[in-house]
Design a protein around this motif. Structure first.
Motif, PDB file in Angstrom:
ATOM      1  N   LEU A   1      10.816   3.102   7.020  1.00 32.09           N
ATOM      2  CA  LEU A   1      10.357   2.878   5.651  1.00 32.09           C
ATOM      3  C   LEU A   1      11.418   3.373   4.683  1.00 32.09           C
ATOM      4  O   LEU A   1      11.642   4.572   4.560  1.00 32.09           O
ATOM      5  CB  LEU A   1       9.037   3.621   5.411  1.00 32.09           C
TER       6      LEU A   1
ATOM      7  N   ARG B   1       4.671   5.111  -4.373  1.00 31.35           N
ATOM      8  CA  ARG B   1       5.382   5.224  -3.092  1.00 31.35           C
ATOM      9  C   ARG B   1       4.400   5.220  -1.926  1.00 31.35           C
ATOM     10  O   ARG B   1       4.600   4.510  -0.930  1.00 31.35           O
ATOM     11  CB  ARG B   1       6.203   6.505  -3.060  1.00 31.35           C
TER      12      ARG B   1
ATOM     13  N   TRP C   1       6.559   9.859   8.506  1.00 35.62           N
ATOM     14  CA  TRP C   1       5.714   9.694   7.329  1.00 35.62           C
ATOM     15  C   TRP C   1       4.249   9.988   7.660  1.00 35.62           C
ATOM     16  O   TRP C   1       3.554  10.683   6.919  1.00 35.62           O
ATOM     17  CB  TRP C   1       5.864   8.284   6.770  1.00 35.62           C
TER      18      TRP C   1
ATOM     19  N   PHE D   1       4.329   2.602   1.162  1.00 35.63           N
ATOM     20  CA  PHE D   1       4.527   3.031   2.542  1.00 35.63           C
ATOM     21  C   PHE D   1       3.313   2.700   3.406  1.00 35.63           C
ATOM     22  O   PHE D   1       3.450   2.300   4.567  1.00 35.63           O
ATOM     23  CB  PHE D   1       4.798   4.533   2.596  1.00 35.63           C
TER      24      PHE D   1
ATOM     25  N   ARG E   1       8.403   5.827  10.242  1.00 30.21           N
ATOM     26  CA  ARG E   1       6.964   5.758  10.030  1.00 30.21           C
ATOM     27  C   ARG E   1       6.264   6.931  10.715  1.00 30.21           C
ATOM     28  O   ARG E   1       5.342   7.519  10.157  1.00 30.21           O
ATOM     29  CB  ARG E   1       6.395   4.441  10.570  1.00 30.21           C
TER      30      ARG E   1
ATOM     31  N   ARG F   1      13.143   3.472   0.718  1.00 34.48           N
ATOM     32  CA  ARG F   1      12.705   3.430  -0.673  1.00 34.48           C
ATOM     33  C   ARG F   1      13.915   3.364  -1.582  1.00 34.48           C
ATOM     34  O   ARG F   1      14.935   3.998  -1.339  1.00 34.48           O
ATOM     35  CB  ARG F   1      11.870   4.658  -1.034  1.00 34.48           C
TER      36      ARG F   1
END
Length: 284
Positions: free
Chosen positions: A89, A77, A166, A81, A163, A91
């Motif tokens: 982003l 992951r 993250w 990313f 993002r 998943r």
């Protein structure tokens, strides 16, 4: 609308030996205009997954394949990313079929609601002989107003994150393969005061093949949730223990059914099937 057009939505798919399912997963993604980039992170496949993805990417330029040699979903992951160019982003898993408006729901929500850092959706099964029970359960919860709104967890096959969020929590997440990586990420967001929203119209269907895991191994898997909670500095409470016991009991009741379910032919068989579940923290 212009703001939505200016953003980029990337989808990351960790994959390990998913030759039988990865193409169907990609088929659901490439037709969605809201999705700009799809990155498959091969985590050491030995079954032809890489070739399938490379052939697929040759016909669909928005699809790319990268490799991550360190085994485990957290490493795969993170690699995806970090490689992705998206402002958002998302998943999913290599055995998951997202809804036809999945990308649009993610893009619209994160664009129109800057206070939301991450989103997760409702995930059911596409290959289960008793999957209708899960759908009924969600329907009843929705009728009671128990679905949607701010939550403290995310579901790996059906989630997305800004993002900026993250980058805020990346260093806080663990790379250990023996934790629940989606819960770990959710706890990191919560500790930073970043909001996670459950969207009832963000739909996906994943494979039920993990239900072939033996009750003993499933219990070990459930314990990863408690380990994840303690590793992030939270105290395990009776509620958390009750949740994993309930999940284990539900799995144990269903396990005999799945032992005799042929996932490829979608029918019952007299010969028990072999579980397709890897070590905790790896792909299945």
């Amino acid at each position: 609308m212009n703001n939505m057009a200016a953003t980029v939505l990337s989808v990351v798919i960790p994959a390990l030996n998913e030759a039988t399912s990865i193409e169907r997963t990609l088929d659901r993604l490439v037709v969605q205009d809201a999705i700009d980039e799809i990155i498959v992170v091969d985590n050491g496949s030995e079954d032809g997954t890489q070739k399938i993805v490379l052939d697929y990417a040759a016909a669909h330029p928005q699809v790319a394949l990268i490799e991550e040699p360190q085994r485990g979903i957290p490493a795969a992951r993170n690699a995806g990313f970090d490689k992705a160019r998206g402002d958002f982003l998302a998943r999913t898993d290599a055995d998951t079929l997202v809804g036809p408006d999945w990308g649009e729901v993610i893009r619209h929500t994160l664009t129109e609601h800057p206070e939301i850092a991450a989103v997760t959706g409702i995930t059911t099964y596409h290959d289960s002989p008793v999957g209708f029970f899960l759908k009924i359960g969600y329907y009843l919860q929705d009728r009671r107003g128990k679905l949607g709104g701010q939550v403290g967890n995310m579901h790996g096959p059906n989630m997305a994150i800004r993002r900026s969020a993250w980058e805020t929590v990346r260093a806080d997440t663990t790379m250990r393969p023996d934790v629940a990586e989606d819960l770990d990420l959710a706890l990191c967001l919560t500790k930073r005061g970043l909001r996670i929203e459950q969207l009832t119209d963000m739909r996906a269907e994943t494979s039920a093949r993990r239900r072939r895991t033996s009750p003993r191994d499933w219990w070990r898997f459930q314990l990863t949730g408690l380990r994840t909670i303690t590793d992030q500095g939270y105290q395990v409470r009776p509620f958390h223990r009750a949740v994993i016991v309930g999940a284990w009991l539900t799995h144990t009741v269903q396990w005999p059914i799945y032992r005799f379910w042929d996932f490829d032919r979608r029918r019952f068989t007299l010969r028990p099937g072999r579980a397709r579940v890897s070590a905790v923290g790896e792909h299945t």
